[in-house]
Design an enzyme around this catalytic site. Structure first.
Site, short mmCIF file in Angstrom:
data_model
loop_
_atom_site.label_atom_id
_atom_site.label_comp_id
_atom_site.label_asym_id
_atom_site.label_seq_id
_atom_site.Cartn_x
_atom_site.Cartn_y
_atom_site.Cartn_z
N GLN A 1 9.30 -2.19 33.03
CA GLN A 1 9.74 -1.82 34.50
C GLN A 1 9.41 -2.81 35.60
OE1 GLN A 1 10.48 1.23 34.82
NE2 GLN A 1 10.48 1.60 36.91
N PHE B 1 0.83 -1.12 0.14
CA PHE B 1 0.14 0.00 -0.05
C PHE B 1 1.09 1.05 0.02
CE2 PHE B 1 -2.58 3.19 2.42
CZ PHE B 1 -3.51 3.22 1.75
N GLU C 1 -0.60 4.43 10.04
CA GLU C 1 -1.99 4.32 9.69
C GLU C 1 -2.80 5.26 10.30
OE1 GLU C 1 -4.04 0.78 8.58
OE2 GLU C 1 -2.07 -0.27 8.24
N ARG D 1 9.95 -14.04 40.20
CA ARG D 1 11.02 -12.95 40.78
C ARG D 1 10.70 -12.74 42.43
NH1 ARG D 1 16.08 -11.20 39.84
NH2 ARG D 1 16.16 -9.34 40.55
N TRP E 1 8.53 4.40 3.60
CA TRP E 1 7.98 3.87 4.80
C TRP E 1 7.17 2.82 4.32
CZ3 TRP E 1 10.54 3.52 9.07
CH2 TRP E 1 11.52 4.39 9.47
N ILE E 2 7.28 2.03 2.94
CA ILE E 2 6.35 1.12 2.68
C ILE E 2 6.43 -0.05 3.01
CG2 ILE E 2 5.11 0.47 0.51
CD1 ILE E 2 4.89 3.31 1.23
N HIS F 1 10.19 -6.08 34.73
CA HIS F 1 11.25 -7.01 34.57
C HIS F 1 12.46 -6.20 35.13
CE1 HIS F 1 8.43 -9.18 32.24
NE2 HIS F 1 9.30 -10.11 32.04
N GLY F 2 12.46 -4.87 35.59
CA GLY F 2 13.61 -4.44 35.69
C GLY F 2 14.68 -4.39 34.88
N THR G 1 -1.40 8.82 12.72
CA THR G 1 -0.73 8.92 14.17
C THR G 1 -1.95 9.32 15.41
OG1 THR G 1 -0.68 11.34 14.29
CG2 THR G 1 1.37 10.19 13.16
C1 LIG Z 1 6.97 0.83 10.33
C2 LIG Z 1 6.23 1.45 9.87
C3 LIG Z 1 5.69 0.94 8.66
C4 LIG Z 1 4.68 1.84 7.59
N1 LIG Z 1 4.22 1.08 6.30
C5 LIG Z 1 3.75 2.05 5.70
C6 LIG Z 1 2.76 1.47 4.42
O1 LIG Z 1 2.85 0.15 4.41
N2 LIG Z 1 2.31 2.45 3.52
C7 LIG Z 1 2.37 3.73 3.80
O2 LIG Z 1 1.72 4.42 2.99
N3 LIG Z 1 2.96 4.34 4.86
C8 LIG Z 1 3.59 3.43 5.67
N4 LIG Z 1 4.11 4.29 6.87
C9 LIG Z 1 4.17 5.50 7.12
C10 LIG Z 1 2.98 5.84 8.00
O3 LIG Z 1 1.84 5.80 7.71
C11 LIG Z 1 3.63 7.65 8.31
O4 LIG Z 1 4.75 7.65 9.03
C12 LIG Z 1 2.38 8.23 9.00
O5 LIG Z 1 1.27 8.59 8.27
C13 LIG Z 1 3.04 9.70 9.71
O6 LIG Z 1 3.41 10.39 8.64
P1 LIG Z 1 4.91 10.87 8.87
O7 LIG Z 1 5.64 10.08 9.35
O8 LIG Z 1 5.21 11.70 7.55
O9 LIG Z 1 4.71 12.22 10.00
P2 LIG Z 1 3.96 13.67 9.92
O10 LIG Z 1 2.89 13.64 9.03
O11 LIG Z 1 5.11 14.53 9.33
O12 LIG Z 1 3.78 14.07 11.44
C14 LIG Z 1 4.78 14.40 12.42
C15 LIG Z 1 4.29 14.76 13.59
O13 LIG Z 1 3.33 15.71 13.40
C16 LIG Z 1 2.07 15.52 13.79
N5 LIG Z 1 0.72 16.03 13.14
C17 LIG Z 1 0.81 15.88 11.66
N6 LIG Z 1 -0.38 16.47 11.34
C18 LIG Z 1 -0.98 17.12 12.57
C19 LIG Z 1 -2.12 17.77 12.80
N7 LIG Z 1 -2.76 18.16 11.72
N8 LIG Z 1 -2.54 17.98 14.18
C20 LIG Z 1 -1.62 17.77 15.10
N9 LIG Z 1 -0.38 16.85 14.99
C21 LIG Z 1 0.00 16.64 13.71
C22 LIG Z 1 2.11 13.93 13.87
O14 LIG Z 1 0.94 13.27 14.69
C23 LIG Z 1 3.45 13.47 14.07
O15 LIG Z 1 3.55 13.45 15.62
C24 LIG Z 1 4.68 3.26 7.84
C25 LIG Z 1 5.51 3.82 9.00
C26 LIG Z 1 6.32 2.76 9.79
C27 LIG Z 1 6.93 3.58 10.89
#
Ligand SMILES: Cc1cc2nc3c(=O)[nH]c(=O)nc-3n(C[C@H](O)[C@H](O)[C@H](O)COP(=O)(O)OP(=O)(O)OC[C@H]3O[C@@H](n4cnc5c(N)ncnc54)[C@H](O)[C@@H]3O)c2cc1C
Length: 403
Positions: free
Chosen positions: A336, A123, A363, A268, A156-157, A338-339, A365
Protein backbone atom coordinates in the site's frame (compact mmCIF):
# COMPACT_ATOMS: atom_id res chain seq x y z
CA UNK A 1 18.54 -12.53 30.14
CA UNK A 2 21.23 -10.50 28.35
CA UNK A 3 19.86 -8.98 25.13
CA UNK A 4 23.32 -8.27 23.72
CA UNK A 5 24.50 -10.77 21.16
CA UNK A 6 27.80 -12.48 21.97
CA UNK A 7 30.84 -12.09 19.71
CA UNK A 8 30.16 -15.54 18.18
CA UNK A 9 26.48 -14.74 17.61
CA UNK A 10 27.42 -11.50 15.87
CA UNK A 11 29.91 -13.36 13.67
CA UNK A 12 27.23 -15.84 12.58
CA UNK A 13 24.82 -12.94 11.97
CA UNK A 14 27.39 -11.20 9.75
CA UNK A 15 28.13 -14.40 7.85
CA UNK A 16 24.45 -15.05 7.11
CA UNK A 17 23.79 -11.39 6.28
CA UNK A 18 26.68 -11.14 3.82
CA UNK A 19 25.79 -14.41 2.11
CA UNK A 20 22.14 -13.40 1.72
CA UNK A 21 22.80 -9.83 0.63
CA UNK A 22 25.88 -10.31 -1.57
CA UNK A 23 25.29 -13.73 -3.12
CA UNK A 24 21.52 -14.20 -3.16
CA UNK A 25 19.90 -10.75 -3.31
CA UNK A 26 21.34 -9.98 -6.79
CA UNK A 27 19.76 -13.12 -8.35
CA UNK A 28 16.63 -13.60 -6.26
CA UNK A 29 14.18 -11.82 -8.54
CA UNK A 30 15.23 -13.98 -11.48
CA UNK A 31 15.08 -17.21 -9.40
CA UNK A 32 11.61 -16.22 -8.19
CA UNK A 33 10.45 -15.55 -11.75
CA UNK A 34 11.94 -18.84 -12.99
CA UNK A 35 10.37 -20.72 -10.06
CA UNK A 36 13.61 -22.61 -9.44
CA UNK A 37 15.84 -23.02 -6.43
CA UNK A 38 19.33 -21.87 -7.53
CA UNK A 39 21.79 -24.80 -7.47
CA UNK A 40 24.37 -23.01 -5.34
CA UNK A 41 22.13 -22.26 -2.32
CA UNK A 42 22.35 -25.55 -0.41
CA UNK A 43 26.09 -26.17 -1.09
CA UNK A 44 26.93 -22.60 -0.02
CA UNK A 45 24.81 -22.83 3.15
CA UNK A 46 26.77 -26.03 3.85
CA UNK A 47 30.20 -24.49 3.16
CA UNK A 48 29.40 -21.59 5.47
CA UNK A 49 28.51 -24.03 8.25
CA UNK A 50 24.94 -22.75 8.46
CA UNK A 51 23.33 -26.14 7.79
CA UNK A 52 24.71 -27.34 11.13
CA UNK A 53 25.04 -24.05 12.97
CA UNK A 54 23.46 -25.22 16.25
CA UNK A 55 24.59 -28.86 16.11
CA UNK A 56 27.45 -29.91 18.45
CA UNK A 57 30.91 -30.08 16.83
CA UNK A 58 31.16 -33.80 17.61
CA UNK A 59 28.24 -34.35 15.21
CA UNK A 60 29.74 -32.21 12.44
CA UNK A 61 28.12 -28.88 13.38
CA UNK A 62 29.39 -25.48 14.48
CA UNK A 63 28.50 -25.93 18.16
CA UNK A 64 26.60 -22.65 18.39
CA UNK A 65 23.56 -22.05 20.58
CA UNK A 66 19.87 -21.85 19.61
CA UNK A 67 19.73 -18.03 19.70
CA UNK A 68 22.33 -18.06 16.93
CA UNK A 69 19.92 -20.16 14.87
CA UNK A 70 17.21 -17.51 15.31
CA UNK A 71 19.60 -14.68 14.42
CA UNK A 72 20.70 -16.52 11.25
CA UNK A 73 17.07 -17.16 10.23
CA UNK A 74 16.28 -13.46 10.63
CA UNK A 75 19.12 -12.60 8.22
CA UNK A 76 18.11 -15.22 5.63
CA UNK A 77 14.43 -14.24 5.52
CA UNK A 78 15.50 -10.61 5.19
CA UNK A 79 16.43 -11.49 1.60
CA UNK A 80 14.08 -14.38 0.77
CA UNK A 81 12.00 -16.97 2.58
CA UNK A 82 13.37 -19.80 0.41
CA UNK A 83 16.79 -19.55 2.10
CA UNK A 84 15.36 -19.84 5.58
CA UNK A 85 12.87 -22.55 4.60
CA UNK A 86 15.83 -24.70 3.52
CA UNK A 87 17.35 -24.24 6.98
CA UNK A 88 13.99 -24.85 8.68
CA UNK A 89 13.50 -28.28 7.13
CA UNK A 90 17.07 -29.50 6.86
CA UNK A 91 18.33 -28.28 10.23
CA UNK A 92 15.40 -27.53 12.54
CA UNK A 93 12.87 -30.18 11.50
CA UNK A 94 15.23 -32.98 10.50
CA UNK A 95 18.72 -32.60 12.06
CA UNK A 96 17.55 -31.24 15.41
CA UNK A 97 15.02 -34.09 15.52
CA UNK A 98 17.90 -36.54 15.09
CA UNK A 99 19.88 -34.70 17.78
CA UNK A 100 16.96 -35.13 20.16
CA UNK A 101 15.73 -38.60 19.28
CA UNK A 102 18.46 -40.42 17.33
CA UNK A 103 20.73 -43.14 18.71
CA UNK A 104 24.49 -42.48 18.74
CA UNK A 105 24.84 -44.62 15.60
CA UNK A 106 22.03 -42.73 13.81
CA UNK A 107 23.63 -39.40 14.74
CA UNK A 108 26.97 -40.47 13.26
CA UNK A 109 25.32 -42.00 10.19
CA UNK A 110 22.71 -39.30 9.30
CA UNK A 111 23.13 -36.21 11.49
CA UNK A 112 26.88 -35.67 11.03
CA UNK A 113 26.87 -35.61 7.18
CA UNK A 114 23.81 -33.33 7.28
CA UNK A 115 25.48 -30.93 9.73
CA UNK A 116 28.59 -30.82 7.51
CA UNK A 117 26.41 -30.05 4.48
CA UNK A 118 27.39 -33.28 2.68
CA UNK A 119 23.80 -34.58 2.74
CA UNK A 120 20.48 -32.75 2.90
CA UNK A 121 17.43 -33.63 4.96
CA UNK A 122 13.67 -33.16 4.54
CA UNK A 123 10.69 -33.55 6.87
CA UNK A 124 7.94 -35.67 5.37
CA UNK A 125 4.78 -35.36 7.45
CA UNK A 126 2.02 -33.81 5.28
CA UNK A 127 -0.02 -36.06 2.98
CA UNK A 128 -2.61 -35.31 0.29
CA UNK A 129 -5.41 -36.05 2.78
CA UNK A 130 -3.72 -35.12 6.06
CA UNK A 131 -2.22 -31.68 6.86
CA UNK A 132 -3.32 -30.20 10.20
CA UNK A 133 -4.97 -33.54 11.02
CA UNK A 134 -1.70 -35.49 11.22
CA UNK A 135 -3.31 -38.56 12.81
CA UNK A 136 -5.32 -39.08 9.61
CA UNK A 137 -2.20 -40.00 7.62
CA UNK A 138 -2.36 -43.03 5.30
CA UNK A 139 1.34 -43.93 5.04
CA UNK A 140 2.05 -47.35 6.49
CA UNK A 141 5.12 -49.19 7.76
CA UNK A 142 4.79 -52.98 8.05
CA UNK A 143 7.41 -54.86 10.05
CA UNK A 144 9.01 -57.87 8.29
CA UNK A 145 11.85 -59.35 10.36
CA UNK A 146 14.60 -56.77 10.68
CA UNK A 147 13.01 -54.46 8.14
CA UNK A 148 9.97 -52.23 7.66
CA UNK A 149 8.12 -52.04 4.34
CA UNK A 150 6.96 -48.47 3.78
CA UNK A 151 4.16 -47.32 1.47
CA UNK A 152 2.63 -43.87 1.15
CA UNK A 153 2.67 -40.43 -0.41
CA UNK A 154 3.74 -37.13 1.10
CA UNK A 155 3.03 -33.77 -0.47
CA UNK A 156 4.07 -30.13 0.03
CA UNK A 157 7.47 -31.32 1.21
CA UNK A 158 10.24 -28.72 1.15
CA UNK A 159 13.49 -29.97 -0.45
CA UNK A 160 11.65 -33.10 -1.68
CA UNK A 161 13.77 -33.30 -4.84
CA UNK A 162 16.99 -32.07 -3.20
CA UNK A 163 17.27 -34.07 0.01
CA UNK A 164 19.14 -37.35 0.55
CA UNK A 165 17.33 -38.30 3.76
CA UNK A 166 13.65 -37.99 4.63
CA UNK A 167 12.41 -37.97 8.22
CA UNK A 168 9.29 -39.92 7.32
CA UNK A 169 6.20 -40.58 9.44
CA UNK A 170 4.04 -43.66 8.87
CA UNK A 171 1.47 -45.75 10.72
CA UNK A 172 2.78 -48.97 12.25
CA UNK A 173 -0.59 -49.46 13.93
CA UNK A 174 -3.32 -47.88 11.76
CA UNK A 175 -6.03 -48.49 14.41
CA UNK A 176 -4.23 -46.51 17.12
CA UNK A 177 -4.64 -42.96 15.74
CA UNK A 178 -1.77 -40.62 16.64
CA UNK A 179 -0.30 -43.32 18.92
CA UNK A 180 0.14 -45.62 15.92
CA UNK A 181 2.61 -43.33 14.12
CA UNK A 182 6.33 -44.17 13.91
CA UNK A 183 9.27 -42.13 12.55
CA UNK A 184 11.91 -43.40 10.10
CA UNK A 185 14.85 -42.10 8.14
CA UNK A 186 14.42 -43.04 4.49
CA UNK A 187 17.27 -42.56 2.03
CA UNK A 188 15.89 -41.09 -1.16
CA UNK A 189 18.09 -43.36 -3.30
CA UNK A 190 16.28 -46.44 -1.91
CA UNK A 191 14.49 -48.42 -4.65
CA UNK A 192 10.79 -47.47 -4.61
CA UNK A 193 11.26 -43.78 -3.68
CA UNK A 194 10.16 -41.22 -6.28
CA UNK A 195 10.07 -37.43 -5.95
CA UNK A 196 8.89 -34.47 -8.04
CA UNK A 197 8.66 -30.69 -7.77
CA UNK A 198 5.36 -28.83 -7.33
CA UNK A 199 5.07 -25.89 -9.76
CA UNK A 200 2.71 -22.93 -9.79
CA UNK A 201 3.18 -21.85 -6.16
CA UNK A 202 2.05 -18.37 -5.09
CA UNK A 203 5.30 -17.74 -3.22
CA UNK A 204 8.47 -19.42 -1.98
CA UNK A 205 9.20 -19.76 -5.69
CA UNK A 206 12.97 -19.68 -5.34
CA UNK A 207 12.63 -22.65 -2.99
CA UNK A 208 12.00 -26.32 -3.61
CA UNK A 209 8.66 -27.89 -2.65
CA UNK A 210 7.47 -31.25 -3.93
CA UNK A 211 5.96 -34.63 -3.30
CA UNK A 212 7.54 -37.95 -2.32
CA UNK A 213 6.14 -41.38 -3.01
CA UNK A 214 7.25 -44.62 -1.33
CA UNK A 215 6.25 -47.93 -2.88
CA UNK A 216 7.33 -51.02 -0.94
CA UNK A 217 10.44 -49.26 0.32
CA UNK A 218 12.43 -51.59 2.59
CA UNK A 219 14.01 -49.80 5.52
CA UNK A 220 16.24 -51.56 8.08
CA UNK A 221 15.08 -51.61 11.70
CA UNK A 222 18.07 -49.44 12.69
CA UNK A 223 16.64 -46.60 10.60
CA UNK A 224 13.60 -46.31 12.86
CA UNK A 225 13.80 -43.12 14.97
CA UNK A 226 12.53 -43.64 18.52
CA UNK A 227 10.18 -46.45 19.46
CA UNK A 228 7.17 -47.71 17.56
CA UNK A 229 4.24 -45.36 18.29
CA UNK A 230 6.46 -42.40 19.26
CA UNK A 231 6.23 -40.76 15.81
CA UNK A 232 3.55 -38.20 16.69
CA UNK A 233 5.52 -36.95 19.71
CA UNK A 234 8.69 -36.84 17.61
CA UNK A 235 6.95 -34.86 14.85
CA UNK A 236 5.53 -32.34 17.34
CA UNK A 237 8.91 -31.89 19.07
CA UNK A 238 10.55 -31.30 15.66
CA UNK A 239 7.87 -28.67 14.98
CA UNK A 240 8.90 -26.85 18.18
CA UNK A 241 12.23 -26.25 16.42
CA UNK A 242 10.84 -25.63 12.94
CA UNK A 243 8.33 -23.08 14.23
CA UNK A 244 11.12 -21.25 16.03
CA UNK A 245 12.92 -20.80 12.70
CA UNK A 246 9.71 -19.70 10.94
CA UNK A 247 9.03 -17.13 13.69
CA UNK A 248 12.57 -15.73 13.79
CA UNK A 249 12.69 -15.74 9.99
CA UNK A 250 9.44 -13.76 9.75
CA UNK A 251 11.02 -11.11 12.00
CA UNK A 252 13.64 -10.72 9.24
CA UNK A 253 10.88 -10.29 6.65
CA UNK A 254 9.34 -7.50 8.76
CA UNK A 255 12.75 -5.81 9.08
CA UNK A 256 13.28 -6.00 5.31
CA UNK A 257 9.85 -4.45 4.68
CA UNK A 258 10.47 -1.72 7.23
CA UNK A 259 13.83 -0.79 5.68
CA UNK A 260 12.37 -0.76 2.15
CA UNK A 261 9.38 1.35 3.23
CA UNK A 262 11.46 3.86 5.19
CA UNK A 263 13.66 4.42 2.13
CA UNK A 264 10.70 4.70 -0.23
CA UNK A 265 8.68 7.08 1.95
CA UNK A 266 11.69 9.43 2.20
CA UNK A 267 12.10 9.44 -1.60
CA UNK A 268 8.51 9.49 -2.91
CA UNK A 269 6.65 12.81 -2.91
CA UNK A 270 2.96 13.64 -2.98
CA UNK A 271 1.25 16.98 -2.45
CA UNK A 272 4.56 18.79 -2.23
CA UNK A 273 6.23 16.71 0.48
CA UNK A 274 7.77 13.28 0.98
CA UNK A 275 5.06 10.73 1.79
CA UNK A 276 6.83 9.88 5.06
CA UNK A 277 5.34 13.13 6.39
CA UNK A 278 1.79 11.81 5.90
CA UNK A 279 0.41 10.54 9.19
CA UNK A 280 -1.49 7.61 7.68
CA UNK A 281 1.79 6.42 6.11
CA UNK A 282 3.53 6.93 9.47
CA UNK A 283 0.91 4.72 11.10
CA UNK A 284 1.88 1.83 8.81
CA UNK A 285 5.58 2.38 9.52
CA UNK A 286 4.80 2.46 13.25
CA UNK A 287 3.00 -0.92 12.97
CA UNK A 288 6.07 -2.42 11.33
CA UNK A 289 8.40 -1.17 14.07
CA UNK A 290 6.09 -2.71 16.66
CA UNK A 291 5.92 -5.99 14.77
CA UNK A 292 9.70 -6.11 14.55
CA UNK A 293 10.38 -5.30 18.22
CA UNK A 294 7.79 -7.72 19.62
CA UNK A 295 8.78 -10.52 17.24
CA UNK A 296 12.46 -10.15 18.05
CA UNK A 297 11.88 -10.18 21.80
CA UNK A 298 9.71 -13.28 21.41
CA UNK A 299 12.33 -15.25 19.50
CA UNK A 300 15.15 -14.21 21.83
CA UNK A 301 13.06 -15.51 24.72
CA UNK A 302 12.33 -18.83 23.00
CA UNK A 303 16.00 -19.22 22.01
CA UNK A 304 16.97 -18.59 25.63
CA UNK A 305 14.45 -21.21 26.80
CA UNK A 306 15.87 -23.75 24.34
CA UNK A 307 19.42 -22.97 25.49
CA UNK A 308 18.34 -23.76 29.06
CA UNK A 309 16.54 -26.97 28.14
CA UNK A 310 13.11 -25.56 29.05
CA UNK A 311 10.00 -26.86 27.33
CA UNK A 312 8.85 -24.13 24.91
CA UNK A 313 5.95 -25.52 22.85
CA UNK A 314 3.54 -22.85 24.09
CA UNK A 315 5.96 -19.93 23.61
CA UNK A 316 7.14 -21.20 20.22
CA UNK A 317 3.57 -21.52 18.96
CA UNK A 318 2.83 -17.96 20.16
CA UNK A 319 5.98 -16.68 18.39
CA UNK A 320 5.19 -18.47 15.12
CA UNK A 321 1.57 -17.31 15.12
CA UNK A 322 2.46 -13.69 15.94
CA UNK A 323 5.48 -13.32 13.64
CA UNK A 324 3.92 -14.97 10.57
CA UNK A 325 0.79 -12.80 10.83
CA UNK A 326 3.00 -9.76 11.48
CA UNK A 327 5.07 -10.48 8.35
CA UNK A 328 1.94 -10.92 6.23
CA UNK A 329 0.30 -7.73 7.56
CA UNK A 330 3.53 -5.74 7.18
CA UNK A 331 3.90 -6.93 3.58
CA UNK A 332 0.33 -5.94 2.81
CA UNK A 333 0.92 -2.47 4.26
CA UNK A 334 4.25 -2.19 2.45
CA UNK A 335 2.50 -2.72 -0.90
CA UNK A 336 0.00 0.00 0.00
CA UNK A 337 2.83 2.38 0.88
CA UNK A 338 4.47 1.72 -2.51
CA UNK A 339 1.20 2.29 -4.39
CA UNK A 340 1.22 0.85 -7.92
CA UNK A 341 4.99 0.23 -7.74
CA UNK A 342 4.35 -2.15 -4.85
CA UNK A 343 2.09 -4.16 -7.13
CA UNK A 344 4.96 -4.98 -9.51
CA UNK A 345 8.15 -6.90 -8.90
CA UNK A 346 10.24 -3.76 -9.40
CA UNK A 347 10.35 -3.55 -5.59
CA UNK A 348 10.65 -6.67 -3.45
CA UNK A 349 7.56 -6.01 -1.33
CA UNK A 350 5.18 -8.08 -3.47
CA UNK A 351 7.59 -11.06 -3.29
CA UNK A 352 7.71 -10.76 0.50
CA UNK A 353 3.90 -10.70 0.54
CA UNK A 354 3.62 -13.86 -1.61
CA UNK A 355 6.29 -15.52 0.52
CA UNK A 356 4.76 -14.51 3.86
CA UNK A 357 1.47 -16.08 2.76
CA UNK A 358 3.01 -19.53 3.23
CA UNK A 359 4.20 -18.83 6.76
CA UNK A 360 0.67 -18.59 8.15
CA UNK A 361 -0.07 -22.04 6.62
CA UNK A 362 2.95 -24.28 7.14
CA UNK A 363 4.17 -25.62 10.50
CA UNK A 364 0.69 -25.20 11.96
CA UNK A 365 -1.84 -22.85 10.38
CA UNK A 366 -2.73 -19.67 12.27
CA UNK A 367 -6.02 -21.34 13.20
CA UNK A 368 -4.19 -24.30 14.76
CA UNK A 369 -1.96 -21.94 16.80
CA UNK A 370 -4.97 -19.99 18.01
CA UNK A 371 -6.56 -23.22 19.20
CA UNK A 372 -3.33 -24.18 20.98
CA UNK A 373 -3.05 -20.82 22.73
CA UNK A 374 -6.67 -20.90 23.85
CA UNK A 375 -6.32 -24.47 25.12
CA UNK A 376 -3.20 -23.60 27.14
CA UNK A 377 -4.92 -20.54 28.63
CA UNK A 378 -8.06 -22.51 29.48
CA UNK A 379 -6.08 -25.36 31.03
CA UNK A 380 -7.22 -27.93 28.43
CA UNK A 381 -3.67 -28.47 27.16
CA UNK A 382 -0.58 -29.30 29.21
CA UNK A 383 2.85 -30.44 28.03
CA UNK A 384 3.98 -33.78 29.42
CA UNK A 385 7.67 -34.55 29.85
CA UNK A 386 9.12 -36.30 26.81
CA UNK A 387 11.30 -39.40 27.01
CA UNK A 388 14.02 -37.33 25.34
CA UNK A 389 14.10 -33.55 25.41
CA UNK A 390 16.13 -31.35 23.05
CA UNK A 391 19.57 -31.15 24.72
CA UNK A 392 20.24 -27.79 26.44
CA UNK A 393 23.15 -25.79 25.07
CA UNK A 394 26.49 -26.35 26.85
CA UNK A 395 29.14 -24.18 25.28
CA UNK A 396 32.25 -26.22 26.15
CA UNK A 397 30.72 -29.62 25.48
CA UNK A 398 29.17 -28.46 22.17
CA UNK A 399 32.29 -26.76 20.87
CA UNK A 400 34.79 -29.50 21.76
CA UNK A 401 36.39 -30.66 18.54
CA UNK A 402 35.98 -34.24 17.42
CA UNK A 403 38.84 -36.58 18.42
C1 LIG B 1 5.50 -23.72 0.89
C2 LIG B 1 5.10 -24.86 1.76
C3 LIG B 1 6.08 -25.72 2.26
C4 LIG B 1 5.73 -26.81 3.05
N1 LIG B 1 6.71 -27.67 3.52
C5 LIG B 1 6.36 -28.77 4.22
C6 LIG B 1 7.36 -29.73 4.64
O1 LIG B 1 8.56 -29.54 4.41
N2 LIG B 1 6.95 -30.85 5.31
C7 LIG B 1 5.65 -31.09 5.58
O2 LIG B 1 5.36 -32.13 6.17
N3 LIG B 1 4.66 -30.20 5.21
C8 LIG B 1 4.99 -29.06 4.53
N4 LIG B 1 4.02 -28.17 4.12
C9 LIG B 1 2.63 -28.50 4.37
C10 LIG B 1 2.00 -27.72 5.52
O3 LIG B 1 2.59 -28.07 6.73
C11 LIG B 1 0.48 -27.95 5.49
O4 LIG B 1 0.00 -27.27 4.34
C12 LIG B 1 -0.21 -27.44 6.75
O5 LIG B 1 0.05 -28.29 7.83
C13 LIG B 1 -1.75 -27.32 6.59
O6 LIG B 1 -2.26 -28.50 6.08
P1 LIG B 1 -3.24 -28.48 4.81
O7 LIG B 1 -2.60 -27.64 3.76
O8 LIG B 1 -3.55 -29.89 4.47
O9 LIG B 1 -4.53 -27.71 5.29
P2 LIG B 1 -5.74 -28.34 6.15
O10 LIG B 1 -5.20 -29.00 7.36
O11 LIG B 1 -6.61 -29.14 5.25
O12 LIG B 1 -6.51 -27.02 6.58
C14 LIG B 1 -7.41 -26.31 5.71
C15 LIG B 1 -8.01 -25.16 6.51
O13 LIG B 1 -8.76 -25.68 7.61
C16 LIG B 1 -8.28 -25.11 8.83
N5 LIG B 1 -8.36 -26.08 9.91
C17 LIG B 1 -7.87 -27.33 9.95
N6 LIG B 1 -8.12 -27.90 11.13
C18 LIG B 1 -8.76 -26.97 11.88
C19 LIG B 1 -9.29 -26.95 13.19
N7 LIG B 1 -9.21 -28.00 14.02
N8 LIG B 1 -9.93 -25.81 13.62
C20 LIG B 1 -10.01 -24.71 12.81
N9 LIG B 1 -9.53 -24.68 11.55
C21 LIG B 1 -8.92 -25.80 11.10
C22 LIG B 1 -6.84 -24.72 8.55
O14 LIG B 1 -6.37 -23.73 9.45
C23 LIG B 1 -6.95 -24.24 7.12
O15 LIG B 1 -7.39 -22.91 7.10
C24 LIG B 1 4.36 -27.04 3.37
C25 LIG B 1 3.37 -26.15 2.88
C26 LIG B 1 3.74 -25.07 2.10
C27 LIG B 1 2.66 -24.14 1.61
Amino acid sequence: MDFNLTVEQKQAQKLAREFAKKEVAPIIKEADRNQEMPDFILPRLGELGLLGVCIPVKYGGQGMDYITLGVVCEELDYVDISLRTALSVHLALNSMGLLQWGTEEQKQCFLAPQARGQKYGMFALTEPGAGSDVANMRSTARREGDEYVINGEKTWISLATQAHHALWFAKTNPEAGSRGITAFIIKTDHPGVTTAEIHGKLGSRAGSTGWVNCQNVRVPLVHRIGEEGEGFKIAMSCLDNGRYTVGSGCVGTVRALLDTCVKYTRERSAFGAEIGKLQLIQQKIAHMTRNYEIGRLMYLKVGWMKNHGLRNTRETSQLKWFASEAALNSANEAIQIHGAYGYSDEYNVERHMRNARATTIYEGTSEVHQLMQAEYALGYRKDRKLRRELPPYKQKEWQDTQE
